[in-house]
Scaffold this active site. Structure first.
Site, PDB file in Angstrom:
ATOM      1  N   GLU A  40      12.781   1.216  -0.654  1.00 35.06           N
ATOM      2  CA  GLU A  40      13.495   0.021  -1.107  1.00 35.06           C
ATOM      3  C   GLU A  40      14.672   0.450  -1.973  1.00 35.06           C
ATOM      4  OE1 GLU A  40      12.593  -4.266  -3.285  1.00 35.06           O
ATOM      5  OE2 GLU A  40      11.332  -2.576  -3.811  1.00 35.06           O
ATOM      6  N   LYS A 109      14.124  -9.696   2.227  1.00 37.36           N
ATOM      7  CA  LYS A 109      12.902  -9.861   1.426  1.00 37.36           C
ATOM      8  C   LYS A 109      12.586 -11.347   1.266  1.00 37.36           C
ATOM      9  CE  LYS A 109      11.040  -7.893  -2.878  1.00 37.36           C
ATOM     10  NZ  LYS A 109      11.431  -6.999  -3.985  1.00 37.36           N
ATOM     11  N   CYS A 150       8.348  -4.604  -0.476  1.00 38.38           N
ATOM     12  CA  CYS A 150       7.742  -4.581  -1.805  1.00 38.38           C
ATOM     13  C   CYS A 150       6.821  -5.775  -2.086  1.00 38.38           C
ATOM     14  CB  CYS A 150       8.850  -4.459  -2.853  1.00 38.38           C
ATOM     15  SG  CYS A 150       8.255  -3.844  -4.453  1.00 38.38           S
TER      16      CYS A 150
END
Length: 272
Positions: A40, A109, A150
């Site tokens: 990331e 995301k 994440c």
């Protein structure tokens, strides 16, 4: 097939990050990796104060480099994530390139990291970032792969839908911190892997104690039995593991949870 996770040390100099990332991708390819993943925020420091300064359009400088190195090495390259600017909004975005250099997927995301653990960590991605609104999957000759970034890993429903759609490997570029990392990083991966009988791989930046946000590191691969089969420490490194899809098929045969779900009583569905 061989999977390589590149736990990159990320500096404040974008060109250095890109150069080192591409060098490690070439190294991984030379050691037989067919699917390679970056962490990331691999081209920029992680933090709401950095996202606007480092943000790019897609396609742009960073994704062009990823496309070129994927084609040069003839691999599938999961480009970690970069801050993306589009239409005046910023996103935390992962791009995937195939062996011909074409972009196969773009995952923004979905779940923004807004947390407050008093006395330990407070962070609010939504101050600068907008959320993505779609699932992201891509096909390889080996298996179908599902993507998250994440914080997306905490949401079991997302992984479940990837499983329902035929994914056998889930990849999460992620930068957990020194509070949530030791507590939940491995636990979440093992949970997602066992629940869905899939391989789960996470790719973190290397730890930099001097950074404003200190990443936990420990890029990891978990098999569908919930076993950790590869794991890094905190330093810059490349983690290799061979993904055995026969083992996945055996586990699903031995414990056939996917066919035993009571869909007459409950269900998780993809809305868009």
């Amino acid at each position: 097939f061989r999977l390589a996770l590149i736990q990159l040390h990320v500096s404040a100099v974008k060109s250095d990050n890109l150069q080192r990332a591409c060098g490690l991708v070439r190294e991984a390819s030379a050691k037989g990796a067919k699917v390679v993943a970056l962490p990331e925020c691999f081209n920029s420091p992680y933090g709401t104060q950095y996202f606007k300064e480092y943000a790019e359009k897609i396609p742009g400088e960073s994704t062009q480099k990823l496309s070129e190195v994927a084609k040069e090495c003839s691999i599938y390259l999961i480009g970690g994530s970069i801050p993306e600017e589009d239409g005046g909004k910023l996103y935390n975005t992962c791009t995937v390139f195939g062996p011909d250099g074409a972009m196969l997927a773009k995952h923004r995301k979905v779940h923004l990291f807004d947390i407050n653990v008093p006395g330990k960590i407070q962070f609010k991605e939504s101050e600068t970032l907008s959320p993505g609104n779609s699932f992201s999957m891509f096909d390889t000759p080996y298996c179908k792969v599902g993507l998250g970034i994440c914080y997306d890993m905490r949401f079991a429903e997302m992984a479940q839908i990837y499983g329902q759609k035929g994914c056998q490997l889930l990849i999460y570029p992620g930068a957990f911190n020194l509070t949530t990392g030791p507590a939940h990083w491995e636990l979440l991966q093992r949970g997602r892997a066992v629940d869905n009988q899939v391989y789960v791989a996470t790719v973190s930046p290397a730890r930099d104690e001097k950074a404003s946000y200190v990443a936990w590191g420990h890029s990891t691969v978990v098999n569908p039995w919930g076993e950790v089969i590869a794991k890094a420490g905190a330093e810059e490194t490349v983690v290799y593991t061979d993904i055995d899809l026969k083992k996945l098929a055996e586990i699903r045969q031995q414990i056939p949870i996917l066919s035993q779900k009571r869909c007459d009583l409950y269900g998780v569905e993809m809305k868009k």
